[in-house]
Design a protein around this motif. Sequence first.
Motif, PDB file in Angstrom:
ATOM      1  N   LYS A  73       8.027   2.249  -5.213  1.00  0.00           N
ATOM      2  CA  LYS A  73       7.485   3.379  -4.796  1.00  0.00           C
ATOM      3  C   LYS A  73       8.283   4.223  -3.318  1.00  0.00           C
ATOM      4  O   LYS A  73       8.218   5.726  -2.963  1.00  0.00           O
ATOM      5  CB  LYS A  73       5.910   3.158  -4.067  1.00  0.00           C
ATOM      6  CG  LYS A  73       5.192   2.253  -5.215  1.00  0.00           C
ATOM      7  CD  LYS A  73       4.785   3.171  -6.300  1.00  0.00           C
ATOM      8  CE  LYS A  73       3.927   3.109  -7.092  1.00  0.00           C
ATOM      9  NZ  LYS A  73       4.373   3.912  -8.392  1.00  0.00           N
ATOM     10  N   PHE A  74       8.486   3.641  -2.790  1.00  0.00           N
ATOM     11  CA  PHE A  74       9.709   4.126  -1.363  1.00  0.00           C
ATOM     12  C   PHE A  74      10.597   5.338  -1.860  1.00  0.00           C
ATOM     13  O   PHE A  74      11.027   6.165  -1.613  1.00  0.00           O
ATOM     14  CB  PHE A  74      10.500   2.821  -0.994  1.00  0.00           C
ATOM     15  CG  PHE A  74      11.383   3.869   0.800  1.00  0.00           C
ATOM     16  CD1 PHE A  74      10.323   4.341   1.890  1.00  0.00           C
ATOM     17  CD2 PHE A  74      12.479   3.525   0.414  1.00  0.00           C
ATOM     18  CE1 PHE A  74      11.163   4.545   2.216  1.00  0.00           C
ATOM     19  CE2 PHE A  74      13.335   4.712   1.674  1.00  0.00           C
ATOM     20  CZ  PHE A  74      12.422   4.737   2.594  1.00  0.00           C
ATOM     21  N   SER A  75      10.873   4.676  -3.636  1.00  0.00           N
ATOM     22  CA  SER A  75      12.653   5.324  -3.852  1.00  0.00           C
ATOM     23  C   SER A  75      11.735   7.106  -4.569  1.00  0.00           C
ATOM     24  O   SER A  75      12.758   7.681  -4.463  1.00  0.00           O
ATOM     25  CB  SER A  75      13.046   4.962  -5.094  1.00  0.00           C
ATOM     26  OG  SER A  75      12.457   4.495  -6.110  1.00  0.00           O
ATOM     27  N   GLU A  76      10.731   6.407  -5.052  1.00  0.00           N
ATOM     28  CA  GLU A  76       9.700   8.308  -5.364  1.00  0.00           C
ATOM     29  C   GLU A  76       9.261   9.263  -4.653  1.00  0.00           C
ATOM     30  O   GLU A  76       9.390  10.117  -4.201  1.00  0.00           O
ATOM     31  CB  GLU A  76       8.745   7.265  -6.606  1.00  0.00           C
ATOM     32  CG  GLU A  76       9.161   7.043  -6.929  1.00  0.00           C
ATOM     33  CD  GLU A  76       7.296   6.461  -7.948  1.00  0.00           C
ATOM     34  OE1 GLU A  76       6.500   6.792  -7.636  1.00  0.00           O
ATOM     35  OE2 GLU A  76       7.796   5.594  -9.098  1.00  0.00           O
ATOM     36  N   GLY A  77      10.129   8.817  -3.143  1.00  0.00           N
ATOM     37  CA  GLY A  77       9.553   9.320  -1.640  1.00  0.00           C
ATOM     38  C   GLY A  77       8.349   8.895  -1.349  1.00  0.00           C
ATOM     39  O   GLY A  77       7.548   9.904  -0.228  1.00  0.00           O
ATOM     40  N   LEU A  78       7.726   8.086  -1.413  1.00  0.00           N
ATOM     41  CA  LEU A  78       5.846   7.896  -1.541  1.00  0.00           C
ATOM     42  C   LEU A  78       6.379   6.935   0.412  1.00  0.00           C
ATOM     43  O   LEU A  78       6.962   6.678   0.312  1.00  0.00           O
ATOM     44  CB  LEU A  78       5.396   6.883  -1.968  1.00  0.00           C
ATOM     45  CG  LEU A  78       5.582   7.831  -3.258  1.00  0.00           C
ATOM     46  CD1 LEU A  78       4.693   6.870  -4.590  1.00  0.00           C
ATOM     47  CD2 LEU A  78       4.937   9.167  -3.050  1.00  0.00           C
ATOM     48  N   ILE A  79       4.656   7.091   0.833  1.00  0.00           N
ATOM     49  CA  ILE A  79       5.153   6.644   2.165  1.00  0.00           C
ATOM     50  C   ILE A  79       4.562   4.858   2.200  1.00  0.00           C
ATOM     51  O   ILE A  79       3.325   4.782   1.158  1.00  0.00           O
ATOM     52  CB  ILE A  79       4.596   6.623   3.239  1.00  0.00           C
ATOM     53  CG1 ILE A  79       4.789   8.330   3.761  1.00  0.00           C
ATOM     54  CG2 ILE A  79       3.504   5.536   4.872  1.00  0.00           C
ATOM     55  CD1 ILE A  79       3.585   9.552   4.342  1.00  0.00           C
ATOM     56  N   VAL A  80       5.208   3.882   2.608  1.00  0.00           N
ATOM     57  CA  VAL A  80       4.807   2.511   1.660  1.00  0.00           C
ATOM     58  C   VAL A  80       4.528   1.490   3.062  1.00  0.00           C
ATOM     59  O   VAL A  80       5.138   1.607   4.006  1.00  0.00           O
ATOM     60  CB  VAL A  80       6.007   2.245   0.780  1.00  0.00           C
ATOM     61  CG1 VAL A  80       5.512   0.431   0.535  1.00  0.00           C
ATOM     62  CG2 VAL A  80       6.428   2.972  -0.326  1.00  0.00           C
ATOM     63  N   THR A  94       0.881  -1.479  -0.205  1.00  0.00           N
ATOM     64  CA  THR A  94       0.043   0.399  -0.470  1.00  0.00           C
ATOM     65  C   THR A  94       0.705   0.929  -0.019  1.00  0.00           C
ATOM     66  O   THR A  94       1.776   1.042   0.548  1.00  0.00           O
ATOM     67  CB  THR A  94      -0.958   0.152   1.057  1.00  0.00           C
ATOM     68  OG1 THR A  94      -1.646  -0.693   1.212  1.00  0.00           O
ATOM     69  CG2 THR A  94      -1.761   1.259   1.435  1.00  0.00           C
ATOM     70  N   PHE A  95       0.724   2.083  -1.040  1.00  0.00           N
ATOM     71  CA  PHE A  95       1.344   3.592  -0.861  1.00  0.00           C
ATOM     72  C   PHE A  95       0.248   4.369  -1.410  1.00  0.00           C
ATOM     73  O   PHE A  95      -0.750   4.520  -1.174  1.00  0.00           O
ATOM     74  CB  PHE A  95       2.510   3.309  -2.421  1.00  0.00           C
ATOM     75  CG  PHE A  95       1.538   3.142  -3.598  1.00  0.00           C
ATOM     76  CD1 PHE A  95       1.130   4.265  -4.402  1.00  0.00           C
ATOM     77  CD2 PHE A  95       1.050   1.991  -3.813  1.00  0.00           C
ATOM     78  CE1 PHE A  95       0.610   3.962  -5.462  1.00  0.00           C
ATOM     79  CE2 PHE A  95       0.773   1.486  -4.900  1.00  0.00           C
ATOM     80  CZ  PHE A  95       1.045   2.955  -6.081  1.00  0.00           C
ATOM     81  N   GLU A  96       0.739   5.726  -1.202  1.00  0.00           N
ATOM     82  CA  GLU A  96       0.279   7.154  -0.628  1.00  0.00           C
ATOM     83  C   GLU A  96      -0.191   7.196  -2.258  1.00  0.00           C
ATOM     84  O   GLU A  96       1.821   7.305  -3.388  1.00  0.00           O
ATOM     85  CB  GLU A  96       0.607   8.062   0.179  1.00  0.00           C
ATOM     86  CG  GLU A  96       2.261   8.698  -0.787  1.00  0.00           C
ATOM     87  CD  GLU A  96       2.656  10.219   0.391  1.00  0.00           C
ATOM     88  OE1 GLU A  96       2.141  10.471   1.358  1.00  0.00           O
ATOM     89  OE2 GLU A  96       4.352  10.102   0.423  1.00  0.00           O
ATOM     90  N   VAL A  97      -0.670   8.452  -2.473  1.00  0.00           N
ATOM     91  CA  VAL A  97      -1.054   8.567  -4.332  1.00  0.00           C
ATOM     92  C   VAL A  97      -0.330  10.346  -4.442  1.00  0.00           C
ATOM     93  O   VAL A  97      -1.639  10.565  -3.067  1.00  0.00           O
ATOM     94  CB  VAL A  97      -2.646   8.313  -4.580  1.00  0.00           C
ATOM     95  CG1 VAL A  97      -2.801   9.024  -5.571  1.00  0.00           C
ATOM     96  CG2 VAL A  97      -2.018   6.910  -4.735  1.00  0.00           C
ATOM     97  N   HIS A  98      -0.488  10.220  -5.891  1.00  0.00           N
ATOM     98  CA  HIS A  98       0.019  12.161  -5.293  1.00  0.00           C
ATOM     99  C   HIS A  98      -0.973  12.608  -4.811  1.00  0.00           C
ATOM    100  O   HIS A  98      -1.900  11.748  -6.736  1.00  0.00           O
ATOM    101  CB  HIS A  98       0.899  12.366  -6.622  1.00  0.00           C
ATOM    102  CG  HIS A  98       2.694  11.771  -6.157  1.00  0.00           C
ATOM    103  ND1 HIS A  98       3.307  11.748  -5.097  1.00  0.00           N
ATOM    104  CD2 HIS A  98       3.216  10.839  -6.269  1.00  0.00           C
ATOM    105  CE1 HIS A  98       4.025  12.057  -5.009  1.00  0.00           C
ATOM    106  NE2 HIS A  98       4.607  11.053  -6.159  1.00  0.00           N
ATOM    107  N   LYS A  99      -1.404  13.394  -4.550  1.00  0.00           N
ATOM    108  CA  LYS A  99      -2.668  14.535  -5.806  1.00  0.00           C
ATOM    109  C   LYS A  99      -2.559  14.288  -6.565  1.00  0.00           C
ATOM    110  O   LYS A  99      -1.413  15.905  -6.671  1.00  0.00           O
ATOM    111  CB  LYS A  99      -2.749  15.547  -4.323  1.00  0.00           C
ATOM    112  CG  LYS A  99      -2.982  15.269  -2.815  1.00  0.00           C
ATOM    113  CD  LYS A  99      -3.467  16.484  -1.892  1.00  0.00           C
ATOM    114  CE  LYS A  99      -4.050  15.695  -0.339  1.00  0.00           C
ATOM    115  NZ  LYS A  99      -3.870  16.503   0.685  1.00  0.00           N
ATOM    116  N   ARG A 100      -3.467  15.255  -7.531  1.00  0.00           N
ATOM    117  CA  ARG A 100      -3.286  16.242  -8.928  1.00  0.00           C
ATOM    118  C   ARG A 100      -4.560  16.701  -9.114  1.00  0.00           C
ATOM    119  O   ARG A 100      -5.705  16.211  -9.398  1.00  0.00           O
ATOM    120  CB  ARG A 100      -3.336  14.842 -10.575  1.00  0.00           C
ATOM    121  CG  ARG A 100      -2.226  13.838  -9.853  1.00  0.00           C
ATOM    122  CD  ARG A 100      -2.242  12.837 -11.085  1.00  0.00           C
ATOM    123  NE  ARG A 100      -0.889  11.325 -10.587  1.00  0.00           N
ATOM    124  CZ  ARG A 100      -0.842  10.712 -11.140  1.00  0.00           C
ATOM    125  NH1 ARG A 100      -1.599   9.933 -11.991  1.00  0.00           N
ATOM    126  NH2 ARG A 100       0.235   9.180 -11.067  1.00  0.00           N
TER     127      ARG A 100
END
Length: 91
Positions: free
Chosen positions: A42-49, A8-14
């Motif tokens: 996803k972690f390397s994109e800076g998202l919370i995973v 599960t990962f956070e989705v960027h707001k668009r």
Amino acid sequence: MPQTWYVTFEVHKRGTLPKRRSPRETRTFESEAEARAFAREKFSEGLIVFAGTLNPFLPRRLIPSSDIPSWIEQDRGEEVGGHDDKRDPEK
């Protein structure tokens, strides 16, 4: 092979959406290695995973966001150590 792991990962707001969506998305995987690779991306994109096993798969595992860095690095250590041992018959 059944899906046994999830990430599960956070989705960027668009922009603004007409209806509210969940700020997180979940993907399922057949193996821990696949889940780890996706979590690393996803972690390397800076998202919370977060990651873990799906019910009824046992043993149940939950990898909270605070443990994701060490969990994704375990895979790299196993790849390096495991492959070297198999290539060198004297080890």
